[in-house]
Write a protein that holds these residues in place. Sequence first.
Motif, mmCIF file in Angstrom:
data_model
loop_
_atom_site.group_PDB
_atom_site.id
_atom_site.type_symbol
_atom_site.label_atom_id
_atom_site.label_comp_id
_atom_site.label_asym_id
_atom_site.label_seq_id
_atom_site.Cartn_x
_atom_site.Cartn_y
_atom_site.Cartn_z
ATOM 1 N N PHE A 1 -1.252 3.406 -2.062
ATOM 2 C CA PHE A 1 -1.354 2.178 -2.851
ATOM 3 C C PHE A 1 -1.969 1.046 -2.023
ATOM 4 N N PHE A 2 -1.544 0.912 -0.776
ATOM 5 C CA PHE A 2 -2.097 -0.131 0.093
ATOM 6 C C PHE A 2 -3.595 0.100 0.325
ATOM 7 N N THR A 3 -3.973 1.351 0.534
ATOM 8 C CA THR A 3 -5.379 1.675 0.762
ATOM 9 C C THR A 3 -6.232 1.300 -0.439
ATOM 10 N N LEU A 4 -5.764 1.662 -1.628
ATOM 11 C CA LEU A 4 -6.500 1.347 -2.855
ATOM 12 C C LEU A 4 -6.562 -0.162 -3.083
ATOM 13 N N SER A 5 -5.494 -0.871 -2.715
ATOM 14 C CA SER A 5 -5.484 -2.325 -2.882
ATOM 15 C C SER A 5 -6.471 -2.997 -1.935
ATOM 16 N N ILE A 6 -6.444 -2.592 -0.665
ATOM 17 C CA ILE A 6 -7.348 -3.171 0.339
ATOM 18 C C ILE A 6 -8.806 -2.990 -0.060
ATOM 19 N N SER B 1 -8.990 -8.782 -1.422
ATOM 20 C CA SER B 1 -8.972 -9.264 -0.037
ATOM 21 C C SER B 1 -7.704 -8.810 0.678
ATOM 22 N N MET B 2 -7.735 -8.849 1.999
ATOM 23 C CA MET B 2 -6.569 -8.459 2.779
ATOM 24 C C MET B 2 -5.385 -9.374 2.484
ATOM 25 N N ALA B 3 -5.655 -10.666 2.308
ATOM 26 C CA ALA B 3 -4.582 -11.616 2.010
ATOM 27 C C ALA B 3 -3.946 -11.289 0.666
ATOM 28 N N ASN B 4 -4.768 -10.993 -0.351
ATOM 29 C CA ASN B 4 -4.231 -10.633 -1.664
ATOM 30 C C ASN B 4 -3.321 -9.420 -1.573
ATOM 31 N N THR B 5 -3.770 -8.393 -0.864
ATOM 32 C CA THR B 5 -2.973 -7.174 -0.718
ATOM 33 C C THR B 5 -1.643 -7.472 -0.051
ATOM 34 N N LEU B 6 -1.687 -8.199 1.042
ATOM 35 C CA LEU B 6 -0.472 -8.460 1.809
ATOM 36 C C LEU B 6 0.518 -9.341 1.060
ATOM 37 N N PHE B 7 0.015 -10.374 0.397
ATOM 38 C CA PHE B 7 0.925 -11.268 -0.313
ATOM 39 C C PHE B 7 1.553 -10.609 -1.534
ATOM 40 N N THR B 8 0.763 -9.929 -2.328
ATOM 41 C CA THR B 8 1.314 -9.305 -3.535
ATOM 42 C C THR B 8 2.269 -8.161 -3.195
ATOM 43 N N SER B 9 1.916 -7.368 -2.208
ATOM 44 C CA SER B 9 2.804 -6.267 -1.824
ATOM 45 C C SER B 9 4.114 -6.798 -1.274
ATOM 46 N N ASN B 10 4.024 -7.881 -0.503
ATOM 47 C CA ASN B 10 5.242 -8.434 0.073
ATOM 48 C C ASN B 10 6.143 -9.062 -0.988
ATOM 49 N N LEU C 1 -0.772 -13.241 -10.767
ATOM 50 C CA LEU C 1 -0.880 -13.164 -12.218
ATOM 51 C C LEU C 1 -2.279 -12.789 -12.703
ATOM 52 N N ILE C 2 -3.232 -12.728 -11.802
ATOM 53 C CA ILE C 2 -4.588 -12.337 -12.187
ATOM 54 C C ILE C 2 -4.598 -10.933 -12.778
ATOM 55 N N GLY C 3 -3.805 -10.042 -12.186
ATOM 56 C CA GLY C 3 -3.682 -8.694 -12.724
ATOM 57 C C GLY C 3 -4.844 -7.781 -12.393
ATOM 58 N N SER C 4 -5.592 -8.058 -11.351
ATOM 59 C CA SER C 4 -6.696 -7.178 -10.966
ATOM 60 C C SER C 4 -6.145 -5.868 -10.422
ATOM 61 N N ILE C 5 -6.986 -4.841 -10.364
ATOM 62 C CA ILE C 5 -6.533 -3.530 -9.901
ATOM 63 C C ILE C 5 -6.045 -3.599 -8.459
ATOM 64 N N GLY C 6 -6.690 -4.440 -7.641
ATOM 65 C CA GLY C 6 -6.241 -4.595 -6.264
ATOM 66 C C GLY C 6 -4.854 -5.207 -6.192
ATOM 67 N N ILE C 7 -4.600 -6.189 -7.054
ATOM 68 C CA ILE C 7 -3.291 -6.829 -7.097
ATOM 69 C C ILE C 7 -2.225 -5.853 -7.570
ATOM 70 N N ILE C 8 -2.543 -5.085 -8.592
ATOM 71 C CA ILE C 8 -1.586 -4.110 -9.140
ATOM 72 C C ILE C 8 -1.207 -3.075 -8.095
ATOM 73 N N PHE C 9 -2.189 -2.544 -7.393
ATOM 74 C CA PHE C 9 -1.892 -1.568 -6.343
ATOM 75 C C PHE C 9 -1.088 -2.209 -5.211
ATOM 76 N N GLY C 10 -1.344 -3.487 -4.930
ATOM 77 C CA GLY C 10 -0.570 -4.181 -3.909
ATOM 78 C C GLY C 10 0.899 -4.285 -4.290
ATOM 79 N N LEU C 11 1.169 -4.631 -5.556
ATOM 80 C CA LEU C 11 2.544 -4.711 -6.041
ATOM 81 C C LEU C 11 3.240 -3.355 -5.988
ATOM 82 N N LEU C 12 2.521 -2.312 -6.382
ATOM 83 C CA LEU C 12 3.090 -0.959 -6.345
ATOM 84 C C LEU C 12 3.384 -0.534 -4.914
#
Length: 299
Positions: free
Chosen positions: A87-92, A96-105, A147-158
């Motif tokens: 999930f992290f790989t797909l999000s990155i 952006s790296m910041a988006n991945t890290l913040f949403t996942s956290n 709240l943007i709901g992009s695929i990168g954000i979704i994978f970050g949350l997962l």
Amino acid sequence: MSKRKITLGGSEALLGAAILFAFTNVLVREMSSMWGDQAQVAARFALVWVILIFFAKLSKGKKTTIPRSKMKYAIAYSILAATAILFFTLSIQNTSMANTLFTSNAAELFLAFLLGSFLLKEKITPRKLVSIGLALVGLILYADSILIGSIGIIFGLLGGATTALCNVLAKKLKGVDLGATIRMQFGLGAVFMIVLTLVFSPYDIVRTVSIEGIVVIILFALVLIVATRLVLYGFQHSDVNVATVILSSQLAFGALLGFFLYQEALSIHEIISGALILCAAIIGGIAQKPTVKDIQIHS
């Protein structure tokens, strides 16, 4: 004169893991030129497993295994850890790296707090509330991107939610040899990811072969071995809630790497958010009991 024994506490181990995990975001990007997204996770896990087995064979120590009573937790941990990294790989690769890290956290903090407090019955202390509160305030400032709901954000949350589950399972594995746990994690994880790759992306395995790509995957494997040992040790010697906050300091480190290496500029509220979470990580470390345990080197 006797030599002074160097010890490592759970907080220090988790902070070291945070720095290394932040650096892995860079390595994910660098591997993408040679490997497909799912294939690179399978390749990482397989190489780490080979390295671990090689050193285990060279070691003269007693062979360690996972007790049968803990096997179900080890298997679940291995599968979930591989899934989280996917999930992290797909999000990155999709934001952006910041988006991945913040949403996942964000997902990890909320789920870890619920699991730690209500499932594991861990004590909620004032300092713990302050540290988690600061982290949550920082994440709320980032709510618009979530709240943007992009695929990168979704994978970050997962990825964050799956990581929280892994952390609870790591707690269940306390007392189990770290070497044996990591060998199973990467061995079973490699098999799991190879199957996923062959089923879902059989035509996107190796994109191009290069010396740089080979060097990056070897470096990635070594970083994963060290970081995984640190995070397993850290969570086994820390409160799940506070440990999660300490590990979240990788957000600040990752955001800085994204800015300096990929020119991923942060907005004002993103900078404030990262600063708050870094403060939460420091307070989280202070909130833990001052006892320090030796890290046991298992072969």
